[in-house]
Design an enzyme around this catalytic site. Structure first.
Site, PDB file in Angstrom:
ATOM      1  N   ARG A   1     -92.358 -21.000  71.934  1.00  0.00           N
ATOM      2  CA  ARG A   1     -93.098 -19.864  71.375  1.00  0.00           C
ATOM      3  C   ARG A   1     -94.144 -20.353  70.384  1.00  0.00           C
ATOM      4  NH1 ARG A   1     -87.811 -18.440  71.530  1.00  0.00           N
ATOM      5  NH2 ARG A   1     -87.445 -19.170  69.399  1.00  0.00           N
TER       6      ARG A   1
ATOM      7  N   ASP B   1     -72.095 -23.014  72.844  1.00  0.00           N
ATOM      8  CA  ASP B   1     -72.695 -23.683  71.698  1.00  0.00           C
ATOM      9  C   ASP B   1     -73.426 -22.640  70.846  1.00  0.00           C
ATOM     10  OD1 ASP B   1     -73.333 -25.714  70.016  1.00  0.00           O
ATOM     11  OD2 ASP B   1     -74.464 -26.885  71.468  1.00  0.00           O
TER      12      ASP B   1
ATOM     13  N   TYR C   1     -76.514 -21.986  67.684  1.00  0.00           N
ATOM     14  CA  TYR C   1     -77.601 -22.482  66.824  1.00  0.00           C
ATOM     15  C   TYR C   1     -77.144 -22.335  65.377  1.00  0.00           C
ATOM     16  CZ  TYR C   1     -81.078 -22.667  70.603  1.00  0.00           C
ATOM     17  OH  TYR C   1     -81.779 -22.986  71.738  1.00  0.00           O
TER      18      TYR C   1
ATOM     19  N   HIS D   1     -82.849 -26.822  63.442  1.00  0.00           N
ATOM     20  CA  HIS D   1     -82.756 -27.068  64.884  1.00  0.00           C
ATOM     21  C   HIS D   1     -83.275 -25.863  65.673  1.00  0.00           C
ATOM     22  CE1 HIS D   1     -81.292 -28.454  68.732  1.00  0.00           C
ATOM     23  NE2 HIS D   1     -80.572 -27.348  68.887  1.00  0.00           N
TER      24      HIS D   1
END
Length: 205
Positions: free
Chosen positions: A151, A135, A137, A142
């Site tokens: 973070r 997959d 990003y 997202h």
């Protein structure tokens, strides 16, 4: 090999609503469950679901080299593996069968009752057996939302995201057909402003 199915002037004897996403030029492939609980490979024109397994059994794909059960399986894996030549031959034949000038199936009521279903009477299934996948990003929003979970929000988006595709190993068990409820995993999260983690469902959006 030309794709005759893509001829923009072609029309179908099946009813196709104006501005439908499924004109005769589309001919997608999928897997569906009939109201008789039979799983079959199929396609769609207008609001009609078409049983390709039944078409094959009744010899409508004569002359195309297909295994005997090509469209009588519960996945598209074998069909996909056959390659582009087979895909085009099949798409062209489907377009020919449902062309408004072709009366072979159109005037055979018995065959039509076996082959054609109202789209509301079938249930779409996961069309392929997925062994693994990667997959990416691909959405900045997202990636940022996920980054905030792990973070400092000011550094949510890693610098390399803007320069190279960021991929990660995906879980094939999480892939389901559209419309199926997704069971989100549960784990520890730290709500904003809290000091004690909670056990809850994960979500990034």
């Amino acid at each position: 090999m030309p794709i005759a199915a893509n001829d923009t002037s072609r029309k179908s004897w099946l009813e196709v609503p104006e501005n439908s996403d499924f004109p005769i030029q589309n001919i997608p492939f999928g897997v569906f469950l009939t109201k008789e609980n039979v799983v079959t490979v199929g396609t769609r024109i207008g609001n009609s679901a078409i049983d390709l397994g039944a078409l094959q059994q009744m010899n409508y794909f004569a002359g195309i080299e297909l295994t005997d059960d090509m469209f009588m399986q519960d996945t598209l894996n074998d069909f996909i593996s056959d390659g582009q030549k087979t895909w085009r031959l099949v798409r062209n034949r489907i377009a020919e069968i449902f062309d408004e000038t072709n009366s072979t199936l159109r005037d055979n009521i018995k065959h039509r009752d076996i082959v054609i279903f109202e789209i509301g009477d079938v249930e779409m299934q996961l069309p392929v057996l997925i062994g693994d996948y990667t997959d990416f990003y691909s959405s900045k929003e997202h990636a940022t939302n996920v980054g905030k979970m792990f973070r400092d929000p000011e550094n949510a988006l890693l610098p390399n995201w803007l320069h190279i595709p960021v991929g990660y190993h995906g879980r094939s068990s999480t892939i389901v057909p559209s419309g199926i409820p997704v069971h989100r995993p549960i784990g520890q999260t730290l709500p904003a402003g809290e000091t004690t983690p909670v056990f809850a469902s994960f979500t990034s959006d």
